[in-house]
Design a protein around this motif. Structure first.
Motif, PDB file in Angstrom:
ATOM      1  N   ILE A  61       0.846  -1.200   0.000  1.00  0.00           N
ATOM      2  CA  ILE A  61       0.000   0.000   0.000  1.00  0.00           C
ATOM      3  C   ILE A  61       0.879   1.247   0.000  1.00  0.00           C
ATOM      4  CG2 ILE A  61      -1.666   1.350   1.356  1.00  0.00           C
ATOM      5  CD1 ILE A  61      -2.751  -1.404   2.393  1.00  0.00           C
ATOM      6  N   LEU A  62       1.907   1.247   0.852  1.00  0.00           N
ATOM      7  CA  LEU A  62       2.795   2.412   0.972  1.00  0.00           C
ATOM      8  C   LEU A  62       3.583   2.690  -0.305  1.00  0.00           C
ATOM      9  CD1 LEU A  62       4.281   2.049   4.571  1.00  0.00           C
ATOM     10  CD2 LEU A  62       2.748   3.839   3.743  1.00  0.00           C
ATOM     11  N   GLN A  63       3.949   1.634  -1.035  1.00  0.00           N
ATOM     12  CA  GLN A  63       4.780   1.862  -2.237  1.00  0.00           C
ATOM     13  C   GLN A  63       4.031   2.660  -3.295  1.00  0.00           C
ATOM     14  OE1 GLN A  63       4.684   0.529  -5.495  1.00  0.00           O
ATOM     15  NE2 GLN A  63       2.978  -0.874  -5.255  1.00  0.00           N
ATOM     16  N   LEU A  66       5.161   6.077  -2.210  1.00  0.00           N
ATOM     17  CA  LEU A  66       6.592   6.324  -2.029  1.00  0.00           C
ATOM     18  C   LEU A  66       7.340   6.043  -3.323  1.00  0.00           C
ATOM     19  CD1 LEU A  66       7.140   4.616   1.443  1.00  0.00           C
ATOM     20  CD2 LEU A  66       6.939   7.052   0.995  1.00  0.00           C
ATOM     21  N   PRO A  67       7.652   7.072  -4.097  1.00  0.00           N
ATOM     22  CA  PRO A  67       8.319   6.845  -5.383  1.00  0.00           C
ATOM     23  C   PRO A  67       9.696   6.206  -5.255  1.00  0.00           C
ATOM     24  CG  PRO A  67       8.264   9.193  -4.836  1.00  0.00           C
ATOM     25  CD  PRO A  67       7.417   8.483  -3.831  1.00  0.00           C
ATOM     26  N   LEU A  68      10.325   6.337  -4.079  1.00  0.00           N
ATOM     27  CA  LEU A  68      11.658   5.760  -3.898  1.00  0.00           C
ATOM     28  C   LEU A  68      11.614   4.261  -3.606  1.00  0.00           C
ATOM     29  CD1 LEU A  68      13.349   8.586  -1.797  1.00  0.00           C
ATOM     30  CD2 LEU A  68      13.591   8.138  -4.229  1.00  0.00           C
ATOM     31  N   LEU A  69      10.399   3.735  -3.418  1.00  0.00           N
ATOM     32  CA  LEU A  69      10.247   2.302  -3.160  1.00  0.00           C
ATOM     33  C   LEU A  69       9.655   1.668  -4.427  1.00  0.00           C
ATOM     34  CD1 LEU A  69      10.480   0.111  -0.947  1.00  0.00           C
ATOM     35  CD2 LEU A  69       8.131   0.656  -0.303  1.00  0.00           C
ATOM     36  N   PRO A  70      10.501   1.128  -5.299  1.00  0.00           N
ATOM     37  CA  PRO A  70      10.008   0.653  -6.593  1.00  0.00           C
ATOM     38  C   PRO A  70       9.107  -0.567  -6.475  1.00  0.00           C
ATOM     39  CG  PRO A  70      12.334   0.146  -6.345  1.00  0.00           C
ATOM     40  CD  PRO A  70      11.940   0.937  -5.132  1.00  0.00           C
ATOM     41  N   SER A  71       8.013  -0.547  -7.222  1.00  0.00           N
ATOM     42  CA  SER A  71       7.058  -1.664  -7.183  1.00  0.00           C
ATOM     43  C   SER A  71       7.690  -2.947  -7.732  1.00  0.00           C
ATOM     44  CB  SER A  71       5.792  -1.308  -7.953  1.00  0.00           C
ATOM     45  OG  SER A  71       6.104  -1.013  -9.295  1.00  0.00           O
ATOM     46  N   ALA A  72       8.641  -2.818  -8.662  1.00  0.00           N
ATOM     47  CA  ALA A  72       9.306  -4.013  -9.198  1.00  0.00           C
ATOM     48  C   ALA A  72       9.967  -4.810  -8.080  1.00  0.00           C
ATOM     49  CB  ALA A  72      10.340  -3.610 -10.246  1.00  0.00           C
TER      50      ALA A  72
END
Length: 197
Positions: A61-63, A66-72
């Motif tokens: 949910i947070l990702q 948070l653009p610095l936490l890549p979904s990949a």
């Protein structure tokens, strides 16, 4: 206006807290040798017991915010930790909740919230599609169904559209399963092929 500004400061604060907690968690995990091997990583996360699932879904949910936490990275972690079927399911639950929340936040707080969550360049790139309701609706639906499309941004933008909460939620819930499965399994396969995991 002052009330809105205070509420928007909460978005900044929550994003900052989420980012700090992620960095701290990753740092201590790295120091503890969690990333030495795939097995160590799995054992570490499963060491949280039943809470590991809640923590993982919360991270998904947070990702979205948070653009610095890549979904990949997070979708691959889901498949590694819980297997291809359950991992994709947890990815789907977390990302769908986050996507609907992203829409609701912009719907509630408007353009000011959008500017806090997305860069001005990305807003300008897609915002012109909002001018025609039907065009945006088709664009939104297409992006949600595609695995490598900028769906976070369009979920934010949908908050400024005239689409109903129900319609956006249904499109997200129906469109995400296949795209998340392809995205999750695609990234995991790719990282395995190049020997990163």
């Amino acid at each position: 206006m002052e009330k809105l500004h205070r509420k928007l400061e909460w978005i900044d604060l929550l994003s900052l807290i989420g980012l700090c907690l992620s960095v701290i968690l990753i740092y201590f995990a790295w120091q503890g040798g969690v990333f030495n091997s795939r097995e160590d990583f799995i054992a570490y996360v499963h060491g949280f017991g039943r809470f590991s699932v809640a923590i993982f879904i919360l991270l998904q949910i947070l990702q979205i915010f948070l653009p610095l936490l890549p979904s990949a990275l997070t979708v691959t972690a889901g498949v590694i930790l819980y297997g291809p079927f359950i991992g994709v399911l947890y990815n789907y639950i977390g990302i769908s909740i986050g996507s609907i929340l992203a829409f609701l936040i912009v719907r509630r707080y408007g353009h000011s919230a959008l500017e806090k969550l997305v860069s001005q360049n990305r807003i300008q790139k897609y915002e012109d599609k909002l001018k025609n309701g039907k065009t945006f609706e088709r664009f939104f639906t297409t992006v949600i169904f595609l695995p490598f499309a900028p769906d976070n941004v369009v979920c934010y933008l949908a908050g400024l559209s005239n689409m109903s909460v129900l319609k956006v939620s249904v499109i997200i819930l129906l469109g995400k399963p296949l795209s998340i499965a392809l995205y999750s399994l695609g990234w995991t396969t790719f990282l395995e092929l190049v020997g990163i995991i």
